[in-house]
Design an enzyme around this catalytic site. Structure first.
Site, PDB file in Angstrom:
ATOM      1  N   HIS A 188      23.148  26.619 -19.822  1.00 18.79           N
ATOM      2  CA  HIS A 188      22.227  27.366 -20.689  1.00 18.79           C
ATOM      3  C   HIS A 188      22.913  28.570 -21.323  1.00 18.79           C
ATOM      4  CE1 HIS A 188      18.374  25.750 -18.477  1.00 18.79           C
ATOM      5  NE2 HIS A 188      19.222  24.789 -18.841  1.00 18.79           N
ATOM      6  N   ALA A 206       6.201  28.313 -20.564  1.00 15.77           N
ATOM      7  CA  ALA A 206       6.979  27.270 -21.247  1.00 15.77           C
ATOM      8  C   ALA A 206       6.083  26.672 -22.315  1.00 15.77           C
ATOM      9  CB  ALA A 206       7.441  26.195 -20.266  1.00 15.77           C
ATOM     10  N   GLU A 218       0.776  30.142 -15.951  1.00 12.43           N
ATOM     11  CA  GLU A 218       1.129  30.756 -17.238  1.00 12.43           C
ATOM     12  C   GLU A 218       0.117  31.824 -17.659  1.00 12.43           C
ATOM     13  OE1 GLU A 218       3.486  27.455 -19.814  1.00 12.43           O
ATOM     14  OE2 GLU A 218       1.419  26.959 -19.296  1.00 12.43           O
ATOM     15  N   ARG A 243      14.883  30.416 -23.135  1.00 13.16           N
ATOM     16  CA  ARG A 243      15.507  29.623 -22.072  1.00 13.16           C
ATOM     17  C   ARG A 243      16.919  29.197 -22.469  1.00 13.16           C
ATOM     18  NH1 ARG A 243      15.529  24.112 -19.992  1.00 13.16           N
ATOM     19  NH2 ARG A 243      15.541  24.174 -17.696  1.00 13.16           N
ATOM     20  N   ASP A 276      19.606  31.597 -20.762  1.00 13.90           N
ATOM     21  CA  ASP A 276      19.313  32.302 -19.505  1.00 13.90           C
ATOM     22  C   ASP A 276      20.305  31.975 -18.405  1.00 13.90           C
ATOM     23  OD1 ASP A 276      18.639  29.730 -18.691  1.00 13.90           O
ATOM     24  OD2 ASP A 276      16.568  30.205 -18.169  1.00 13.90           O
ATOM     25  N   ASP A 280      -0.870  27.723 -21.617  1.00  8.21           N
ATOM     26  CA  ASP A 280      -2.014  26.826 -21.481  1.00  8.21           C
ATOM     27  C   ASP A 280      -2.233  26.277 -20.078  1.00  8.21           C
ATOM     28  OD1 ASP A 280       0.161  25.150 -21.262  1.00  8.21           O
ATOM     29  OD2 ASP A 280      -0.179  24.124 -23.166  1.00  8.21           O
ATOM     30  N   TYR A 284       3.231  26.655 -24.861  1.00  9.47           N
ATOM     31  CA  TYR A 284       2.002  27.414 -25.032  1.00  9.47           C
ATOM     32  C   TYR A 284       1.539  27.984 -23.687  1.00  9.47           C
ATOM     33  CZ  TYR A 284       2.113  24.562 -29.238  1.00  9.47           C
ATOM     34  OH  TYR A 284       2.516  23.934 -30.388  1.00  9.47           O
TER      35      TYR A 284
END
Length: 326
Positions: free
Chosen positions: A26, A151, A192, A110, A45, A155, A153
């Site tokens: 990453h 990650a 989240e 990320r 990250d 939601d 939305y």
């Protein structure tokens, strides 16, 4: 580097900015030259809280302090997009984030592998999600893009922030390597919607947002693993004007996304093109408006014509030319 036309070589290497975070996963590393004559650089990250680096704390939400800036300590630039003067200095009009002006332009990322300027100077970015929720973002100064708390939305679908580095009483290093979505009881988790931030910016589009209960171990990752991204603004190919072209590393496709007239949203579903067992890493557009070039990885997983994961790539380590003929 300076390009020497006579010798067709790169000469006079000059360090612009050194001491940036780097690790074995990453890394990000996508560079774009802005219409404002600034350099924009993505830094991932470092794979923190994931795979072999799961016991490393994730710093994508950490902000540099005034003392860090004075000491030229850039270690908190993990999971950030930077805006840099051409000599490596901090632009005087960079956003103050947490009361500090640094190279930081946006944060909470990320692994951002795509970065491109579109019409009106709007900056678009693509980044890998964990096992779902790859993102296409409109990047704006000082905004927070949520990772690792969110990650895609915000939601509460499928993804929860599992903080492996904070495992207790069992230390992270003692935990067995699991698979799929298994999270040991000692690892603290957070939904989240338990996280809020006034500068949070949701993505323009995700690939793919999956429901809670999605069986990663049986179905496989709900992700395309986006590579580079470019924007098509010409008239050479019908219906393509003002489209983002997003590459996939593991699904062997290029996805065309139609931008709304104001460039601040995406209209309609993605159109998958150029399907093959390749890992598309980067893209360049020819000024003729009818030709594009795709760079492929030399190795790694993709999907064959039957949709099965394969390590046998069709054009490994290549640059492919694709030309539209009316």
């Amino acid at each position: 580097y300076r390009y020497d036309q006579a010798t067709r070589s790169l000469v006079e290497p000059t360090d612009i900015l050194t001491g940036l975070p780097a690790h074995d996963d990453h890394v990000g590393g996508r560079l774009a030259f802005g219409p404002d004559r600034k350099l924009y650089l993505t830094i991932g990250d470092q794979g923190s809280n994931f795979g072999g680096n799961r016991c490393h704390a994730n710093h994508a939400q950490d902000l540099p302090t005034a003392a860090d800036v004075r000491a030229k300590d850039w270690s908190k630039y993990q999971g950030k997009i930077l805006r840099i003067d051409l000599d490596g200095a901090i632009p005087a009009d960079n956003p103050e984030v947490g009361g500090v002006r640094s190279h930081l332009f946006s944060y909470g990322h990320r692994n951002p592998l795509g970065l491109v300027f579109g019409p009106g100077g709007r900056l678009y970015e693509s980044e890998h999600g964990p096992s779902s929720d790859d993102e296409v973002n409109l990047i704006e100064a000082g905004r927070n893009y949520g990772w690792p708390n969110v990650a895609g939305y915000r939601d509460d679908k499928a993804y929860v922030f599992a903080n492996w580095s904070a495992s207790s009483p069992q230390p992270c290093a003692s935990l067995p390597r699991g698979g799929g979505d298994a999270i040991p009881a000692s690892v603290p988790t957070e939904a989240e919607t338990a996280w809020t931030h006034p500068q949070f910016a949701p993505p323009l589009r995700t690939f793919f947002t999956v429901e809670t209960g999605y069986d990663l171990r049986t179905i496989g990752s709900g992700t395309i693993a986006p590579g580079g991204v470019d924007v098509y603004t010409g008239d050479g190919i019908p219906n393509w004007k003002n489209s983002l072209l997003l590459l996939s590393l593991i699904r062997g496709g290029v996805y065309r996304l139609s931008l709304a007239p104001d460039g601040r949203s995406i209209q309609g579903p993605p159109v998958e093109m150029f399907k093959s067992a390749n890992r598309y890493r980067d893209i360049a557009l020819n000024p003729d408006q009818r030709t594009l070039y795709l760079a492929t990885d030399v190795a790694g997983p993709s999907r064959n014509a039957a949709g099965a994961v394969t390590q046998t790539l069709t054009n490994p380590g290549s640059i492919l030319e694709i030309r539209y003929t009316p």
